[in-house]
Enzyme design. Structure first.
Site, short mmCIF file in Angstrom:
data_model
loop_
_atom_site.label_atom_id
_atom_site.label_comp_id
_atom_site.label_asym_id
_atom_site.label_seq_id
_atom_site.Cartn_x
_atom_site.Cartn_y
_atom_site.Cartn_z
N ASP A 8 0.87 -1.17 0.00
CA ASP A 8 0.00 0.00 0.00
C ASP A 8 0.91 1.22 0.00
OD1 ASP A 8 -2.42 1.54 0.36
OD2 ASP A 8 -1.80 1.81 2.43
N ASP A 10 -0.17 4.89 0.97
CA ASP A 10 -0.38 5.92 1.98
C ASP A 10 -0.40 5.38 3.40
OD1 ASP A 10 -0.52 8.01 0.12
OD2 ASP A 10 -2.56 7.42 -0.40
N ASP A 184 -1.56 -0.63 5.86
CA ASP A 184 -2.03 -0.18 7.17
C ASP A 184 -3.54 -0.34 7.35
OD1 ASP A 184 -2.38 2.00 5.20
OD2 ASP A 184 -3.22 3.08 6.91
#
Length: 238
Positions: A8, A10, A184
């Protein structure tokens, strides 16, 4: 067979919120509107809600981009009656794209993977706008270590949909067992990995970690880049 790491973007490699804060302030003030920490927090929370609705398939990207600025115009001091929320959104995305901010230690981390883990391939698997992702990656030097970008805007489908990962697997052209998702977000990254039946690492976990690991079939958790590197090194040596 390579070791295919799907990251991922961000809050995993790039500090999205730092870029978002800077770009939002620039764009609102350029349009004669006020900006403050309170306005940013309101935008951030509403934006998060909209992205969750997009992931569920309840709204379109166009609705998300329009709604978030219609909402924030009402929070600002100044005259927004003549402003086009979609145009302001596009200005916001372009401004973010030249203001990338790395998570502390991220560049050294991906460089270490490339140098020390044999046959490592690093992919970005991200929901978001293509110009935003590509621009921020390039502005931080992260692009030198990335093998390919999988961006939802280009793909026409978002995480956690299994179809997002099917496109990734077609491009990677190796077995699912060679792939691992690192991110996250429970709702997009971890659920996406579960839907795609691949291994996963939940980065910077919070809340009831044991419960979420069971619920989302999470294989590993890591709270720092050092910890994450150790996990990926061991995983790649299986």
């Amino acid at each position: 067979m390579h070791h295919n790491f799907l990251f991922d973007l961000d809050q995993t490699l790039l500090d999205f919120h730092a870029s978002e804060y800077k770009a939002l302030g620039i764009v609102l003030e350029a349009n004669g509107l006020s900006f403050s920490e309170e306005i940013y927090q309101a935008f951030k929370e509403y934006n998060k809600t909209l992205w969750l609705e997009l992931e569920k398939g309840n709204i379109t990207r166009l609705e998300l981009f329009t709604s978030r600025f219609q909402y924030i115009f009402e929070k600002c001091k100044g005259d927004s009656t003549g402003l086009d929320p979609l145009k302001v959104n596009n200005d916001f995305i372009r401004t973010m794209s030249v203001n990338g901010v790395l998570m502390d230690g991220a560049l050294e981390f991906v460089k270490k993977i490339k140098e020390n883990i044999s046959d490592a391939r690093i992919y970005i698997a991200s929901n978001g706008a293509t110009i935003n992702a590509k621009g921020r990656i390039a502005s931080t030097g992260l692009d030198k270590y990335i093998d390919y970008l999988f961006i939802s805007e280009d793909m026409g489908v978002t995480k956690p949909d299994a179809a997002f990962f099917d496109i990734c697997f077609d491009r990677i052209a190796e077995s699912k067992s060679s792939c691992i998702m690192i991110g996250d977000s429970l709702s997009s990254d971890m659920l996406g990995a579960k839907n795609a039946s691949i291994d996963s690492v939940w980065f910077m976990p919070s809340g009831n970690i044991k419960q979420y690991m069971i619920e989302y079939d999470i294989n590993y958790v890591a709270s720092s880049f050092d910890e994450l590197y150790s996990i990926l090194e061991k995983w790649s040596g299986k």
